[in-house]
Design a protein around this motif. Structure first.
Motif, PDB file in Angstrom:
ATOM      1  N   GLU A 280       0.517 -10.924  51.534  1.00  0.00           N
ATOM      2  CA  GLU A 280      -0.021 -12.196  51.388  1.00  0.00           C
ATOM      3  C   GLU A 280      -0.026 -12.744  52.769  1.00  0.00           C
ATOM      4  O   GLU A 280      -0.979 -13.304  53.019  1.00  0.00           O
ATOM      5  CB  GLU A 280       0.788 -12.883  50.277  1.00  0.00           C
ATOM      6  N   TYR A 281       1.061 -12.584  53.442  1.00  0.00           N
ATOM      7  CA  TYR A 281       1.189 -13.313  54.802  1.00  0.00           C
ATOM      8  C   TYR A 281       0.189 -12.526  55.678  1.00  0.00           C
ATOM      9  O   TYR A 281      -0.750 -13.372  56.248  1.00  0.00           O
ATOM     10  CB  TYR A 281       2.577 -12.884  55.484  1.00  0.00           C
TER      11      TYR A 281
ATOM     12  N   LYS B 297      -2.514 -11.193  54.797  1.00  0.00           N
ATOM     13  CA  LYS B 297      -3.888 -11.555  54.379  1.00  0.00           C
ATOM     14  C   LYS B 297      -4.297 -13.000  54.843  1.00  0.00           C
ATOM     15  O   LYS B 297      -5.313 -13.330  55.584  1.00  0.00           O
ATOM     16  CB  LYS B 297      -4.034 -11.425  52.837  1.00  0.00           C
ATOM     17  N   GLN B 298      -3.243 -14.082  54.837  1.00  0.00           N
ATOM     18  CA  GLN B 298      -3.406 -15.251  55.133  1.00  0.00           C
ATOM     19  C   GLN B 298      -3.696 -15.341  56.792  1.00  0.00           C
ATOM     20  O   GLN B 298      -4.523 -16.094  57.263  1.00  0.00           O
ATOM     21  CB  GLN B 298      -2.111 -16.286  54.716  1.00  0.00           C
ATOM     22  N   GLU B 299      -3.119 -14.553  57.807  1.00  0.00           N
ATOM     23  CA  GLU B 299      -2.994 -14.502  59.094  1.00  0.00           C
ATOM     24  C   GLU B 299      -4.494 -13.765  59.316  1.00  0.00           C
ATOM     25  O   GLU B 299      -5.117 -14.574  60.322  1.00  0.00           O
ATOM     26  CB  GLU B 299      -2.104 -13.705  59.681  1.00  0.00           C
TER      27      GLU B 299
ATOM     28  N   ARG C  53      -6.926 -16.722  58.738  1.00  0.00           N
ATOM     29  CA  ARG C  53      -6.750 -17.940  59.556  1.00  0.00           C
ATOM     30  C   ARG C  53      -7.322 -17.465  61.136  1.00  0.00           C
ATOM     31  O   ARG C  53      -8.139 -18.346  61.586  1.00  0.00           O
ATOM     32  CB  ARG C  53      -5.334 -18.076  59.944  1.00  0.00           C
TER      33      ARG C  53
END
Length: 119
Positions: free
Chosen positions: A65-66, A68-70, A73
């Motif tokens: 998840e991290y 994917k979010q990065e 971003r």
């Protein structure tokens, strides 16, 4: 409860940011972790209670998840403008996994028909 010990956790699928930032949540304030290579493989040297398989699975899910979010971003920074800091003359680093549109007809036009006329 198992005694506190020192052990190596393989780093495959685990984000450094997540492991280093969340180990106390899983093992308590006395636990410690640092990046560590064992026999040429990257991972983490942990001092504390042994992680359970479920905890390792949770760290892997949080890592996915991290990451994917990065990635989102980074993509949003590229699409919202060239400079991320106002007044800065530095261009942001290009997103290495940026998608490149390809015209599906392009490859058909470039390949000559090897069958010859009338075949």
């Amino acid at each position: 409860m198992p005694p506190e010990q020192q052990y190596w956790l393989p780093g495959y699928g685990l984000s450094r940011h997540i492991v280093l930032g969340h180990i106390h949540y899983f093992l308590g304030p006395s636990a410690s972790v640092r990046p560590y290579s064992l026999q040429g493989r990257e991972g983490y040297l942990i001092t504390g209670m042994p992680l359970t398989r479920e905890q390792i699975d949770d760290l892997a899910a949080m890592s996915r998840e991290y990451e994917k979010q990065e990635a989102l971003r980074m993509t949003n920074q590229k699409t919202t403008g060239h400079n991320t800091h106002e007044g800065s003359s530095r261009e942001p680093e290009p997103y290495i996994n940026e998608l490149i549109p390809v015209d599906p007809n392009r490859s058909r036009r470039r390949e000559p028909d090897s069958r010859g006329p009338g075949r």
